[in-house]
Scaffold this active site. Sequence first.
Site, PDB file in Angstrom:
ATOM      1  N   LYS A  21       0.865  -1.185   0.000  1.00 39.10           N
ATOM      2  CA  LYS A  21       0.000   0.000   0.000  1.00 39.10           C
ATOM      3  C   LYS A  21       0.895   1.226   0.000  1.00 39.10           C
ATOM      4  O   LYS A  21       1.752   1.381   0.883  1.00 39.10           O
ATOM      5  CB  LYS A  21      -0.880   0.028   1.244  1.00 39.10           C
TER       6      LYS A  21
ATOM      7  N   GLU B 103       0.189  -0.866  16.012  1.00 41.27           N
ATOM      8  CA  GLU B 103      -0.105  -1.842  14.943  1.00 41.27           C
ATOM      9  C   GLU B 103       0.084  -3.277  15.448  1.00 41.27           C
ATOM     10  O   GLU B 103      -0.599  -4.189  15.008  1.00 41.27           O
ATOM     11  CB  GLU B 103       0.780  -1.585  13.710  1.00 41.27           C
TER      12      GLU B 103
ATOM     13  N   LYS C  14       0.643 -10.714   8.199  1.00 37.95           N
ATOM     14  CA  LYS C  14       0.238  -9.764   7.139  1.00 37.95           C
ATOM     15  C   LYS C  14       0.453 -10.358   5.753  1.00 37.95           C
ATOM     16  O   LYS C  14      -0.390 -10.219   4.866  1.00 37.95           O
ATOM     17  CB  LYS C  14       1.001  -8.441   7.282  1.00 37.95           C
TER      18      LYS C  14
ATOM     19  N   GLU D 156      -7.654  -5.629  -1.096  1.00 34.04           N
ATOM     20  CA  GLU D 156      -8.592  -5.319  -0.007  1.00 34.04           C
ATOM     21  C   GLU D 156     -10.066  -5.388  -0.408  1.00 34.04           C
ATOM     22  O   GLU D 156     -10.831  -4.446  -0.196  1.00 34.04           O
ATOM     23  CB  GLU D 156      -8.279  -3.931   0.578  1.00 34.04           C
TER      24      GLU D 156
ATOM     25  N   ARG E 137      -8.344  -8.485   3.686  1.00 34.64           N
ATOM     26  CA  ARG E 137      -7.380  -7.429   4.031  1.00 34.64           C
ATOM     27  C   ARG E 137      -8.035  -6.306   4.841  1.00 34.64           C
ATOM     28  O   ARG E 137      -7.343  -5.543   5.522  1.00 34.64           O
ATOM     29  CB  ARG E 137      -6.704  -6.879   2.766  1.00 34.64           C
TER      30      ARG E 137
ATOM     31  N   ASN F 200      -7.444  -3.196   9.090  1.00 37.67           N
ATOM     32  CA  ASN F 200      -7.861  -1.839   9.455  1.00 37.67           C
ATOM     33  C   ASN F 200      -8.561  -1.783  10.809  1.00 37.67           C
ATOM     34  O   ASN F 200      -9.229  -0.790  11.109  1.00 37.67           O
ATOM     35  CB  ASN F 200      -8.810  -1.294   8.378  1.00 37.67           C
TER      36      ASN F 200
ATOM     37  N   HIS G 119      -8.781   1.471  12.744  1.00 39.74           N
ATOM     38  CA  HIS G 119      -8.284   2.527  11.867  1.00 39.74           C
ATOM     39  C   HIS G 119      -9.327   3.542  11.413  1.00 39.74           C
ATOM     40  O   HIS G 119      -8.954   4.656  11.044  1.00 39.74           O
ATOM     41  CB  HIS G 119      -7.607   1.917  10.629  1.00 39.74           C
TER      42      HIS G 119
ATOM     43  N   HIS H  12       0.231   8.371  13.792  1.00 40.59           N
ATOM     44  CA  HIS H  12      -0.618   7.303  13.296  1.00 40.59           C
ATOM     45  C   HIS H  12      -0.784   6.171  14.325  1.00 40.59           C
ATOM     46  O   HIS H  12      -1.901   5.770  14.656  1.00 40.59           O
ATOM     47  CB  HIS H  12      -0.039   6.756  11.986  1.00 40.59           C
TER      48      HIS H  12
HETATM   49  P1  NAD Z   1       7.210   8.206  10.492  1.00 44.48           P
HETATM   50  O1  NAD Z   1       7.650   7.703   9.195  1.00 44.48           O
HETATM   51  O2  NAD Z   1       6.757   9.619  10.575  1.00 44.48           O
HETATM   52  O3  NAD Z   1       8.368   7.945  11.563  1.00 44.48           O
HETATM   53  C1  NAD Z   1       8.168   8.350  12.892  1.00 44.48           C
HETATM   54  C2  NAD Z   1       9.330   9.197  13.407  1.00 44.48           C
HETATM   55  O4  NAD Z   1      10.447   8.343  13.658  1.00 44.48           O
HETATM   56  C3  NAD Z   1       9.820  10.247  12.426  1.00 44.48           C
HETATM   57  O5  NAD Z   1      10.111  11.417  13.134  1.00 44.48           O
HETATM   58  C4  NAD Z   1      11.105   9.638  11.869  1.00 44.48           C
HETATM   59  O6  NAD Z   1      12.009  10.615  11.430  1.00 44.48           O
HETATM   60  C5  NAD Z   1      11.626   8.898  13.062  1.00 44.48           C
HETATM   61  N1  NAD Z   1      12.527   7.775  12.794  1.00 44.48           N
HETATM   62  C6  NAD Z   1      12.443   6.878  11.792  1.00 44.48           C
HETATM   63  N2  NAD Z   1      13.353   5.900  11.961  1.00 44.48           N
HETATM   64  C7  NAD Z   1      14.046   6.204  13.082  1.00 44.48           C
HETATM   65  C8  NAD Z   1      15.088   5.573  13.792  1.00 44.48           C
HETATM   66  N3  NAD Z   1      15.587   4.395  13.417  1.00 44.48           N
HETATM   67  N4  NAD Z   1      15.574   6.179  14.916  1.00 44.48           N
HETATM   68  C9  NAD Z   1      15.033   7.348  15.347  1.00 44.48           C
HETATM   69  N5  NAD Z   1      14.022   7.976  14.727  1.00 44.48           N
HETATM   70  C10 NAD Z   1      13.524   7.407  13.614  1.00 44.48           C
HETATM   71  O7  NAD Z   1       5.966   7.356  11.077  1.00 44.48           O
HETATM   72  P2  NAD Z   1       5.698   5.788  11.213  1.00 44.48           P
HETATM   73  O8  NAD Z   1       5.042   5.642  12.517  1.00 44.48           O
HETATM   74  O9  NAD Z   1       6.880   4.978  10.891  1.00 44.48           O
HETATM   75  O10 NAD Z   1       4.635   5.529  10.047  1.00 44.48           O
HETATM   76  C11 NAD Z   1       3.381   6.185  10.037  1.00 44.48           C
HETATM   77  C12 NAD Z   1       2.915   6.287   8.603  1.00 44.48           C
HETATM   78  O11 NAD Z   1       2.749   4.966   8.066  1.00 44.48           O
HETATM   79  C13 NAD Z   1       1.568   6.965   8.456  1.00 44.48           C
HETATM   80  O12 NAD Z   1       1.627   7.860   7.383  1.00 44.48           O
HETATM   81  C14 NAD Z   1       0.622   5.838   8.145  1.00 44.48           C
HETATM   82  O13 NAD Z   1      -0.487   6.261   7.380  1.00 44.48           O
HETATM   83  C15 NAD Z   1       1.517   4.885   7.389  1.00 44.48           C
HETATM   84  N6  NAD Z   1       1.084   3.473   7.388  1.00 44.48           N
HETATM   85  C16 NAD Z   1       1.053   2.810   6.216  1.00 44.48           C
HETATM   86  C17 NAD Z   1       0.700   1.478   6.179  1.00 44.48           C
HETATM   87  C18 NAD Z   1       0.745   0.724   4.887  1.00 44.48           C
HETATM   88  O14 NAD Z   1       0.293  -0.431   4.849  1.00 44.48           O
HETATM   89  N7  NAD Z   1       1.283   1.297   3.833  1.00 44.48           N
HETATM   90  C19 NAD Z   1       0.376   0.811   7.372  1.00 44.48           C
HETATM   91  C20 NAD Z   1       0.428   1.519   8.565  1.00 44.48           C
HETATM   92  C21 NAD Z   1       0.777   2.863   8.572  1.00 44.48           C
HETATM   93  N1  GLY Z   2      -2.072  -1.399   7.107  1.00 47.63           N
HETATM   94  C1  GLY Z   2      -3.214  -1.884   6.395  1.00 47.63           C
HETATM   95  C2  GLY Z   2      -2.877  -2.703   5.216  1.00 47.63           C
HETATM   96  O1  GLY Z   2      -1.747  -2.862   4.827  1.00 47.63           O
HETATM   97  O2  GLY Z   2      -3.760  -3.221   4.600  1.00 47.63           O
END
Ligand code: NAD
Ligand code: GLY
Length: 352
Positions: A136, A178, A217, A227, A231, A235, A238, A252
């Site tokens: 995704k 998650e 997953k 989805e 799938r 969520n 969510h 998030h």
């Molecule tokens: P993010 O990418 O903003 O990272 C969180 C923070 O951690 C940031 O400030 C980043 O700079 C910092 N960071 C990253 N790696 C680090 C490390 N090793 N050491 C220290 N700091 C570090 O947020 P996230 O929580 O990783 O991801 C949230 C995003 O993921 C949302 O946009 C959400 O919608 C998306 N998401 C997507 C899916 C999908 O299936 N594609 C699933 C769940 C969430």
């Molecule tokens: N995080 C939701 C999905 O990958 O479907």
Amino acid sequence: METIVLKTPSMEGKIYVGKDILEKRLPVLTAGQQNFVLTDSNVYRLYKEWFVRYFQDTEIFVLEAGEASKTFQSLYEILSKMTGAGLHRTSRLFAVGGGVIGDIGGLAAALYMRGISCVQIPTTLLSQVDSSVGGKTAVDLGGVKNIVGAFYQPCEVLVDPSFLKTLPRREIKCGLGEIVKYAALNGEIFDLLSNNTEKWTELAFLEALIVSCIRHKAGVVEADEKESGERKSLNVGHTTGHAIELTSGLSHGESVLYGMRLETKIAMDLGVCEKSYGEALVSLVDRAIALEPCSDMDFKNIEQDAEKARSDKKNTDDGKIHMAVAKAKGEWTMLALPFTEYQDALKNAVKK
Ligand code: NAD
Ligand code: GLY
């Protein structure tokens, strides 16, 4: 090292989890074609030497860290940089960072020349257990989460848990958001988490959890990549979680925790979720929240949250709010509530 194969109609991708995986795979994956690296400002600052080691002569685009960068404007800048760098169809994009970088990087790879090879290198707990896997990709637009995107599978996901050593405690909590979701769907993960609460921040334990969550997953995505059924389970929490994320400014993972808490309570109130199981799940959520409590989380915006939930992607033309909720250990179901019913149920759930 663990290897998980994820086979969809478009790609047979490999997910590797282990501390030596970057050393093993990166020299192979970077050789023989032009590459492009996307990362964020925090990761670049913390891992500068790492980037020099593996990506010395490669174009590296550093995006400002945070969800606010997950926009069309950033996507445009990334694609412009890729065009300027003269990447080809055979080029490869490496997305090194959390879920924000993985989502927008994956989308850039999907769009450039109608699709170039993408390798995900997740560096947060949340991205290691969830967002880097399954294809995704998206950006936010018009105050709606992930509304513009594509399903686009990475060719490889390289998960090195050592990245978690620099992760702030609050981000571990976000990843647990998650992970608790997986506990709501998978009885074994539920037991693993419930029986080891004192180990939640230990690296070795997190590594075992990462493997279990990815295996869960991958199975779901193989069965239903786009989805249309199974799938949707991924969520859980969510619908309300995304609404909270947009109105509160929480991250998030934190928003998913609150969303899961409220939606599980709604499901219990409606008799959809078994009470004792629902309570056990809520107590896992509360334990995760307690790792780094948000002092300003007062649900003052709950009316606004309900309104925001109307724009969720899971809703259809029936005007109802659609939610994936936990039902019993290892079981989930979809709930669809008329808006006013959802609004009332949410207000009641907040009070409890
Ligand atoms: P993010 O990418 O903003 O990272 C969180 C923070 O951690 C940031 O400030 C980043 O700079 C910092 N960071 C990253 N790696 C680090 C490390 N090793 N050491 C220290 N700091 C570090 O947020 P996230 O929580 O990783 O991801 C949230 C995003 O993921 C949302 O946009 C959400 O919608 C998306 N998401 C997507 C899916 C999908 O299936 N594609 C699933 C769940 C969430
Ligand atoms: N995080 C939701 C999905 O990958 O479907």
